[in-house]
Design a protein around this motif. Structure first.
Motif, PDB file in Angstrom:
ATOM      1  N   PRO A   4      -4.717   6.117   3.939  1.00 29.59           N
ATOM      2  CA  PRO A   4      -3.437   6.506   2.772  1.00 29.59           C
ATOM      3  C   PRO A   4      -3.811   5.983   1.587  1.00 29.59           C
ATOM      4  CG  PRO A   4      -2.764   5.547   4.947  1.00 29.59           C
ATOM      5  CD  PRO A   4      -4.045   5.427   5.053  1.00 29.59           C
ATOM      6  N   ILE A   5      -3.269   6.522   0.653  1.00 32.29           N
ATOM      7  CA  ILE A   5      -3.526   6.306  -0.908  1.00 32.29           C
ATOM      8  C   ILE A   5      -2.723   4.673  -1.217  1.00 32.29           C
ATOM      9  CG2 ILE A   5      -1.758   7.499  -2.206  1.00 32.29           C
ATOM     10  CD1 ILE A   5      -3.851   8.051  -4.318  1.00 32.29           C
ATOM     11  N   ILE A   6      -1.454   4.551  -0.739  1.00 34.06           N
ATOM     12  CA  ILE A   6      -0.865   3.384  -0.601  1.00 34.06           C
ATOM     13  C   ILE A   6      -0.689   2.704   0.611  1.00 34.06           C
ATOM     14  CG2 ILE A   6       1.183   2.296  -1.364  1.00 34.06           C
ATOM     15  CD1 ILE A   6       1.468   4.597  -3.642  1.00 34.06           C
ATOM     16  N   GLN A   7      -1.110   1.454   0.922  1.00 40.31           N
ATOM     17  CA  GLN A   7      -0.613   1.144   2.296  1.00 40.31           C
ATOM     18  C   GLN A   7      -0.370  -0.410   2.237  1.00 40.31           C
ATOM     19  OE1 GLN A   7      -3.979   1.238   5.018  1.00 40.31           O
ATOM     20  NE2 GLN A   7      -2.468   1.256   6.729  1.00 40.31           N
ATOM     21  N   LEU A   8       0.885  -0.739   2.759  1.00 41.52           N
ATOM     22  CA  LEU A   8       1.252  -2.137   2.743  1.00 41.52           C
ATOM     23  C   LEU A   8       1.525  -2.610   4.131  1.00 41.52           C
ATOM     24  CD1 LEU A   8       3.354  -0.474   0.289  1.00 41.52           C
ATOM     25  CD2 LEU A   8       3.770  -2.862  -0.195  1.00 41.52           C
ATOM     26  N   THR A   9       0.939  -3.585   4.483  1.00 38.67           N
ATOM     27  CA  THR A   9       0.855  -4.247   5.917  1.00 38.67           C
ATOM     28  C   THR A   9       1.441  -5.394   6.032  1.00 38.67           C
ATOM     29  OG1 THR A   9      -1.000  -2.747   6.456  1.00 38.67           O
ATOM     30  CG2 THR A   9      -0.660  -4.300   7.998  1.00 38.67           C
ATOM     31  N   GLY A  10       2.763  -5.604   6.858  1.00 37.07           N
ATOM     32  CA  GLY A  10       3.232  -6.896   7.269  1.00 37.07           C
ATOM     33  C   GLY A  10       3.682  -7.787   5.924  1.00 37.07           C
ATOM     34  N   ILE A  11       4.201  -7.082   4.985  1.00 37.10           N
ATOM     35  CA  ILE A  11       4.660  -7.594   3.591  1.00 37.10           C
ATOM     36  C   ILE A  11       5.902  -8.557   3.836  1.00 37.10           C
ATOM     37  CG2 ILE A  11       5.240  -7.382   1.264  1.00 37.10           C
ATOM     38  CD1 ILE A  11       2.290  -6.806   1.782  1.00 37.10           C
ATOM     39  N   HIS A  12       5.743  -9.744   3.633  1.00 40.67           N
ATOM     40  CA  HIS A  12       6.773 -10.959   3.430  1.00 40.67           C
ATOM     41  C   HIS A  12       7.210 -11.491   1.973  1.00 40.67           C
ATOM     42  CE1 HIS A  12       7.669 -11.255   8.110  1.00 40.67           C
ATOM     43  NE2 HIS A  12       6.437 -10.789   7.849  1.00 40.67           N
ATOM     44  N   ALA A  13       8.135 -11.496   1.369  1.00 39.73           N
ATOM     45  CA  ALA A  13       8.254 -12.086   0.038  1.00 39.73           C
ATOM     46  C   ALA A  13       9.676 -12.641   0.204  1.00 39.73           C
ATOM     47  CB  ALA A  13       8.222 -10.732  -1.084  1.00 39.73           C
ATOM     48  N   ALA A  14       9.609 -13.703  -0.761  1.00 35.20           N
ATOM     49  CA  ALA A  14      11.062 -14.407  -0.855  1.00 35.20           C
ATOM     50  C   ALA A  14      11.040 -15.112  -2.083  1.00 35.20           C
ATOM     51  CB  ALA A  14      11.288 -15.485   0.273  1.00 35.20           C
ATOM     52  N   TYR A  15      12.272 -15.304  -2.859  1.00 38.88           N
ATOM     53  CA  TYR A  15      12.580 -15.855  -4.029  1.00 38.88           C
ATOM     54  C   TYR A  15      13.597 -17.203  -3.828  1.00 38.88           C
ATOM     55  CZ  TYR A  15      16.669 -12.778  -4.445  1.00 38.88           C
ATOM     56  OH  TYR A  15      17.752 -12.020  -4.344  1.00 38.88           O
ATOM     57  N   GLY A  27       8.625  -8.336   6.596  1.00 42.54           N
ATOM     58  CA  GLY A  27       7.534  -7.418   7.495  1.00 42.54           C
ATOM     59  C   GLY A  27       7.384  -6.163   7.318  1.00 42.54           C
ATOM     60  N   VAL A  28       7.377  -5.740   5.993  1.00 41.69           N
ATOM     61  CA  VAL A  28       7.514  -4.461   5.567  1.00 41.69           C
ATOM     62  C   VAL A  28       6.196  -3.768   5.780  1.00 41.69           C
ATOM     63  CG1 VAL A  28       7.385  -2.820   3.657  1.00 41.69           C
ATOM     64  CG2 VAL A  28       9.246  -4.448   3.793  1.00 41.69           C
ATOM     65  N   LEU A  51       9.158  -4.576  -3.729  1.00 47.13           N
ATOM     66  CA  LEU A  51       8.210  -4.073  -3.224  1.00 47.13           C
ATOM     67  C   LEU A  51       7.220  -3.313  -4.600  1.00 47.13           C
ATOM     68  CD1 LEU A  51       8.136  -1.625  -0.120  1.00 47.13           C
ATOM     69  CD2 LEU A  51       6.806  -1.033  -2.212  1.00 47.13           C
ATOM     70  N   LEU A  52       7.812  -2.818  -5.296  1.00 48.17           N
ATOM     71  CA  LEU A  52       7.097  -2.195  -6.348  1.00 48.17           C
ATOM     72  C   LEU A  52       6.499  -3.283  -7.311  1.00 48.17           C
ATOM     73  CD1 LEU A  52       9.282   0.803  -8.429  1.00 48.17           C
ATOM     74  CD2 LEU A  52       7.441   0.893  -6.446  1.00 48.17           C
ATOM     75  N   SER A  53       7.067  -4.257  -7.689  1.00 43.17           N
ATOM     76  CA  SER A  53       6.302  -5.355  -8.423  1.00 43.17           C
ATOM     77  C   SER A  53       4.974  -5.996  -7.498  1.00 43.17           C
ATOM     78  CB  SER A  53       7.206  -6.585  -8.441  1.00 43.17           C
ATOM     79  OG  SER A  53       8.332  -6.073  -9.157  1.00 43.17           O
ATOM     80  N   ILE A  54       5.287  -5.975  -6.406  1.00 44.46           N
ATOM     81  CA  ILE A  54       3.885  -6.445  -5.344  1.00 44.46           C
ATOM     82  C   ILE A  54       2.742  -5.254  -5.657  1.00 44.46           C
ATOM     83  CG2 ILE A  54       3.005  -6.669  -3.001  1.00 44.46           C
ATOM     84  CD1 ILE A  54       5.837  -7.594  -2.501  1.00 44.46           C
ATOM     85  N   LEU A  55       3.145  -4.016  -5.383  1.00 46.51           N
ATOM     86  CA  LEU A  55       2.173  -3.105  -5.947  1.00 46.51           C
ATOM     87  C   LEU A  55       1.709  -2.969  -7.214  1.00 46.51           C
ATOM     88  CD1 LEU A  55       4.034   0.245  -4.242  1.00 46.51           C
ATOM     89  CD2 LEU A  55       1.943  -1.174  -3.351  1.00 46.51           C
ATOM     90  N   GLU A  56       2.402  -3.343  -8.177  1.00 43.70           N
ATOM     91  CA  GLU A  56       2.046  -3.454  -9.365  1.00 43.70           C
ATOM     92  C   GLU A  56       1.222  -4.831  -9.929  1.00 43.70           C
ATOM     93  OE1 GLU A  56       5.878  -3.434 -11.397  1.00 43.70           O
ATOM     94  OE2 GLU A  56       6.105  -1.150 -10.902  1.00 43.70           O
ATOM     95  N   GLY A  57       1.069  -5.803  -8.723  1.00 45.25           N
ATOM     96  CA  GLY A  57       0.420  -6.772  -9.197  1.00 45.25           C
ATOM     97  C   GLY A  57       1.261  -8.079  -9.760  1.00 45.25           C
ATOM     98  N   LEU A  58       2.384  -7.784  -9.938  1.00 47.48           N
ATOM     99  CA  LEU A  58       3.288  -8.618 -10.746  1.00 47.48           C
ATOM    100  C   LEU A  58       3.805  -9.724 -10.003  1.00 47.48           C
ATOM    101  CD1 LEU A  58       5.582  -6.060 -12.916  1.00 47.48           C
ATOM    102  CD2 LEU A  58       3.267  -7.461 -13.729  1.00 47.48           C
ATOM    103  N   LEU A  59       3.981  -9.653  -8.612  1.00 46.34           N
ATOM    104  CA  LEU A  59       4.155 -10.518  -7.673  1.00 46.34           C
ATOM    105  C   LEU A  59       3.341 -10.526  -6.485  1.00 46.34           C
ATOM    106  CD1 LEU A  59       6.563 -12.343  -6.749  1.00 46.34           C
ATOM    107  CD2 LEU A  59       7.576 -10.170  -5.796  1.00 46.34           C
ATOM    108  N   ARG A  60       3.110 -11.656  -6.142  1.00 43.90           N
ATOM    109  CA  ARG A  60       2.234 -12.059  -4.732  1.00 43.90           C
ATOM    110  C   ARG A  60       3.135 -12.353  -3.670  1.00 43.90           C
ATOM    111  NH1 ARG A  60      -3.095 -13.086  -4.832  1.00 43.90           N
ATOM    112  NH2 ARG A  60      -4.181 -13.896  -2.793  1.00 43.90           N
ATOM    113  N   PRO A  61       2.819 -11.509  -2.768  1.00 50.47           N
ATOM    114  CA  PRO A  61       3.678 -11.573  -1.483  1.00 50.47           C
ATOM    115  C   PRO A  61       3.331 -12.840  -0.723  1.00 50.47           C
ATOM    116  CG  PRO A  61       1.809 -10.053  -0.945  1.00 50.47           C
ATOM    117  CD  PRO A  61       1.853 -10.428  -2.466  1.00 50.47           C
ATOM    118  N   ASP A  62       4.234 -13.501   0.052  1.00 49.39           N
ATOM    119  CA  ASP A  62       3.976 -14.647   0.831  1.00 49.39           C
ATOM    120  C   ASP A  62       3.076 -14.466   2.011  1.00 49.39           C
ATOM    121  OD1 ASP A  62       5.970 -15.921  -0.800  1.00 49.39           O
ATOM    122  OD2 ASP A  62       7.486 -15.252   0.720  1.00 49.39           O
ATOM    123  N   ARG A  63       2.925 -13.361   2.428  1.00 54.75           N
ATOM    124  CA  ARG A  63       2.156 -12.762   3.538  1.00 54.75           C
ATOM    125  C   ARG A  63       1.771 -11.272   3.482  1.00 54.75           C
ATOM    126  NH1 ARG A  63       5.252 -15.386   6.755  1.00 54.75           N
ATOM    127  NH2 ARG A  63       5.866 -13.742   8.205  1.00 54.75           N
ATOM    128  N   GLY A  64       1.033 -10.755   3.889  1.00 51.22           N
ATOM    129  CA  GLY A  64       0.524  -9.418   4.117  1.00 51.22           C
ATOM    130  C   GLY A  64      -0.393  -8.851   3.125  1.00 51.22           C
TER     131      GLY A  64
END
Length: 310
Positions: A4-15, A27-28, A51-64
């Motif tokens: 896949p050209i885009i793949q997210l595995t086990g993404i957790h993020a909180a604020y 857990g996305v 989710l887009l912010s994580i793809l863009e590198g603007l936000l680091r997920p807690d896990r994944g």
């Protein structure tokens, strides 16, 4: 088969919201294939922009783990960003630069030098050929959105991320933007867009992921999602009667009010409509603006989450 050209595995993020810790993504797992127009559909606050912010590198997920075109976004963010074109929900254009100057500025941020002919060709593709010397502040809302999209592909990226690309546009400008998005797709780009407009997702996307409260609750083609959820046709009318009197009518599977309209999911639209006319007469009311429509993604979302997209 390629990865896949885009793949997210086990993404957790909180604020943080005051003293409270709010889960944005829980857990996305998500994959987007090469050449897709992929839609992320959900209400405001569902986690789309996070989710887009994580793809863009603007936000680091807690896990994944996140990869773009085989590049680990967390390990090599600068390299990953070079694969992306990004149009934000609200683009802050520099008012006192001309359209051409903005293209030169944005392309230079990616270390791409564009000739005048290349700038002219890019702007023509976005129906902005006559705005080359116009200041950004002089553009209409639709023109600003088209310019933002032109800037997003100035570095010729294989992946384009669009965050609510038509949210502030009137119907005519919205459809013009859809045509441009389709054109980008025919150029071989992969497009991931977020939206809370089911019509937009159905019009553009080969596949859709429905996100709610930070979780992917369904992912498939729009047609398959509608088939899987077993939603019947929707009878829509303007009438004021108690919902508890509508529910027992023949054929009715579900009923709700959306604004001034009563929407009834029914296996037998004509039979239900006849019974609805009779019920209205009993209450001294009339049934107006009757329409029967096929089920759509908003009905799917309602079935899956118990609430509407609005």
């Amino acid at each position: 088969m390629s990865d896949p050209i885009i793949q997210l595995t086990g993404i957790h993020a909180a604020y943080r919201h005051g003293r409270q810790r709010v889960t944005a993504l829980d857990g996305v797992d998500l994959t987007v294939e090469h050449g897709e127009i992929f839609g992320l559909l959900g209400p405001n606050g569902a986690g789309k922009t996070t989710l887009l912010s994580i793809l863009e590198g603007l936000l680091r997920p807690d896990r994944g783990r996140v990869t773009l075109d085989g590049i680990d976004v967390l390990a090599a963010p600068a390299e990953a960003k070079r694969r992306l074109g990004i149009q934000l929900q609200r683009s802050a254009l520099i008012d006192d630069l001309t359209v051409a100057e903005l293209v030169h500025l944005y392309s230079s941020l990616y270390e791409v030098e564009m000739s005048k002919a290349q700038v002219d060709e890019l702007l023509a593709r976005f129906d902005l050929a006559d705005k080359v010397r116009s200041f950004a502040r002089r553009l209409s809302g639709g023109q600003q959105q088209r310019l933002a999209l032109a800037l997003a592909v100035a570095n010729d990226p294989p992946i384009v991320l669009l965050d609510e690309p038509t949210s502030a546009l009137d119907p005519r400008a919205r459809r013009a933007m859809w045509d441009i998005i389709r054109r980008l797709h025919t150029e071989g780009r992969t497009i991931l867009l977020t939206t809370h407009a089911m019509e937009e997702a159905e019009a553009l996307c080969s596949r859709v992921a429905i996100i709610d409260r930070g979780q992917i609750v369904a992912c498939d083609t729009p047609a398959a999602l509608i088939d899987q959820i077993d939603v019947r046709p929707i009878l829509k009318a303007v009438i004021e009667v108690p919902l508890d009197r509508v529910a027992p009518l023949p054929g009715v599977r579900a009923a709700r009010y959306t604004g001034q309209h009563l929407e009834v999911e029914t296996a037998e639209p004509q039979v239900t409509l006849a019974a609805l006319h009779q019920l209205a007469a009993e209450h001294g009311r009339r049934v107006g603006d009757v329409a029967i429509r096929p089920p759509n993604l908003e009905d799917v979302f309602l079935k899956l989450t118990g609430r509407s997209l609005g």
